[in-house]
Design a protein around this motif. Structure first.
Motif: not given
Length: 223
Positions: A64-72, A110-128
């Motif tokens: 679920x986490x990986x799928x949600x990260x792909x959707x981001x 997880x490598x994030x190339x837009x650092x402004x989305x770090x919080x969003x990635x963390x939240x999305x992972x936790x929610x999933x």
């Protein structure tokens, strides 16, 4: 490591009088830059009495986490398994060891190339389903370009130091160095952002701050 940053070197009496006298200095340069990538280590820790059931729960949550990260918009190649382990859990009662169950740990980077989305990635992972975020590191995707800028500043700094020494000593400096060598500097590691082992909140502000890219050179000037 200590390095004598500046000193005079005079020829001894038995050296040729035509030999140049030398000022040797350590030049330093620093470039402050905003990080442009982040690496997050997160995942799922599951515990249970039955191994198969615990494995299935862990795998489902991670899927679920990986799928949600792909959707981001995070591509598959930027998600890498970092740790996978199965541990036996025991309780100790009255001095005796009693089997309690299994603990399955599945962590990814997880490598994030837009650092402004770090919080969003963390939240999305936790929610999933993620229940652990161990480290967030900010870094540069291409540090060499900034390091070259720092090297240029280091050369200028060396020239300024040599001129200051020469002026104070009342001698005439040849401003073109007779030698320049890169002084190895330990590169600054990515900045870690330590988080709680078990993440509970779903509103995560993350500030990347700035990184400093440093360079040092050793230059010799004749006078």
């Amino acid at each position: 490591m200590h390095y004598q940053s500046m000193f005079y070197r005079y020829p001894s009496h038995n050296q040729s009088a035509t030999k140049h006298r030398v000022i040797e200095v350590l030049g330093e340069g620093t470039v402050a830059v905003l990080p442009d990538i982040a690496i997050i280590r997160l995942g799922v820790i599951s515990e249970g009495a039955e191994l198969t059931e615990t494995l299935n729960q862990n795998s489902a949550a991670m899927a679920n986490i990986i799928q949600a990260l792909h959707e981001l918009g995070i591509p598959k190649e930027h998600i890498q398994t970092d740790e996978y382990r199965i541990d036996l859990q025991y309780d100790f009662q009255d001095g005796q060891q009693k089997f309690r169950g299994y603990r399955v740990t599945n962590l990814i980077k997880v490598k994030i190339q837009d650092v402004s989305k770090v919080g969003l990635v963390v939240d999305t992972a936790v929610q999933n389903g993620a229940n652990t975020v161990s480290t967030i590191q900010f870094s540069l995707d291409n540090q060499s370009a900034f390091y070259n800028q720092a090297l240029t500043l280091a050369v200028k700094n060396a020239q300024e130091k040599a001129m200051t020494i020469a002026s104070a000593a009342g001698v005439s400096l040849h401003q073109t160095p007779i030698s320049v060598a890169e002084w190895t500097v330990q590169r600054q590691p990515p900045i870690p952002f330590e988080t709680a082992a078990m993440v509970k909140s779903v509103s995560t502000p993350i500030e990347p701050g700035q990184l400093e890219v440093k360079a040092q050179i050793v230059a010799k000037f004749s006078f």
